[in-house]
Design an enzyme around this catalytic site. Structure first.
Site, PDB file in Angstrom:
ATOM      1  N   HIS A 111      -6.191   1.841  -3.995  1.00  0.00           N
ATOM      2  CA  HIS A 111      -5.184   1.329  -3.062  1.00  0.00           C
ATOM      3  C   HIS A 111      -4.813  -0.083  -3.482  1.00  0.00           C
ATOM      4  O   HIS A 111      -5.333  -0.608  -4.485  1.00  0.00           O
ATOM      5  CB  HIS A 111      -5.738   1.325  -1.630  1.00  0.00           C
ATOM      6  N   CYS A 134       0.808  -1.221   0.000  1.00  0.00           N
ATOM      7  CA  CYS A 134       0.000   0.000   0.000  1.00  0.00           C
ATOM      8  C   CYS A 134       0.842   1.272   0.000  1.00  0.00           C
ATOM      9  O   CYS A 134       0.580   2.215  -0.754  1.00  0.00           O
ATOM     10  CB  CYS A 134      -0.960  -0.008   1.181  1.00  0.00           C
ATOM     11  N   HIS A 144      -2.298   0.809   6.913  1.00  0.00           N
ATOM     12  CA  HIS A 144      -2.728   0.807   5.513  1.00  0.00           C
ATOM     13  C   HIS A 144      -3.008   2.231   5.052  1.00  0.00           C
ATOM     14  O   HIS A 144      -3.457   3.082   5.834  1.00  0.00           O
ATOM     15  CB  HIS A 144      -3.984  -0.037   5.336  1.00  0.00           C
TER      16      HIS A 144
END
Length: 284
Positions: A255, A190, A243
């Site tokens: 993402h 990420c 994240h």
């Protein structure tokens, strides 16, 4: 309803069903007021052509599509092609100099015939009378010969937002790999994904999501704008940020996480809604 509309409705319904089961990694935008201009224009593809109209429900003509898209991004544009071409906005005289979000005008002699929104890769989106709908059109030689100029409507900041989204979209489907090495684009985790996209736009981010959450300025969830970074905990992050994604409008982020790699997800879905932590304005 026209046959083309029936087919289009069936296709949209099928695509939505597939998307909800995770087969399609594309966004289903219902609103447009916090998206960028190019993304809004893309969402209008397939809408009916209707002379004198400027709404998704009633359809669009060339100038109506342009005024609607920019109205949704808080720009007030005239309603006619001639007035749009005469706007007090920077005039771009060469196709070599156009950027995503520019309005391109075409005609013969002194008459304007149509206009469209440039979306990159030598393509525009326009309401086509001959096709009876909004289409994506490659700039063929005939279009290039009829080019009269372009107006740069978007501010420098909004141009950056458009570019971030378009650059991120190029990697849809790229596999997820926790700890992926930064500097290559065959896989991402990420934070390496966000670091890569922002680096391509001249912005340096730290490598780890927890550190990226210290960049820029805090923004509340209710005031998110396209290009903001959104942060979450994960099942393995022990309550800390683990994240990051980039907000692209209408409650959606792009993402990468787990199966399917780079994808769109709703930040208001059950999982991400429950694990949302904070967001940051990165663009200045």
């Amino acid at each position: 309803m026209k046959k083309s509309n029936l087919l289009r409705t069936a296709g949209v319904t099928t695509a939505m069903s597939l998307m909800l089961t995770g087969v399609f990694a594309v966004p289903a935008f219902a609103a447009t007021d916090d998206m960028d201009a190019v993304s809004i224009a893309k969402e209008m593809v397939g809408k009916d052509y209707n002379s004198g109209s400027a709404t998704p429900s009633k359809g669009f003509d060339a100038s109506g599509l342009i005024s609607y898209v920019y109205k949704m991004t808080n720009y007030s544009l005239p309603s006619s092609l001639d007035a749009q071409f005469a706007m007090n906005k920077p005039l771009i005289k060469s196709l070599n100099d156009v950027k995503e979000g520019d309005v391109l005008f075409f005609g013969s002699g002194s008459k304007l015939n149509t206009a469209g929104i440039y979306i990159g890769d030598n393509k525009i989106i326009l309401a086509s009378k001959s096709d009876d709908e909004v289409i994506t059109q490659t700039l063929t030689s005939s279009f290039k010969n009829d080019f009269k100029g372009a107006r740069r409507v978007l501010s420098a900041m909004d141009q950056k937002r458009v570019k971030l989204v378009l650059d991120a979209r190029k990697y849809l489907g790229t596999p997820y790999d926790f700890g992926a090495k930064y500097g290559q684009t065959k896989t991402f985790d990420c934070s390496s994904f966000m670091k890569t996209i922002f680096a391509q736009n001249g912005i340096t981010l730290p490598r780890v999501s927890r550190d990226q959450a210290l960049e820029g300025k805090y923004v509340s969830k209710s005031n998110l704008e396209t290009g903001d970074l959104v942060f979450f905990t994960t099942k393995d992050s022990k309550g800390k940020i683990g994240h990051v994604g980039m907000y692209v409008g209408n409650g959606m982020m792009i993402h990468t996480y787990g199966e399917g790699g780079v994808k769109y997800s709703s930040i208001n879905s059950d999982w991400w809604k429950d694990h949302y932590v904070t967001a940051r304005h990165i663009l200045n």
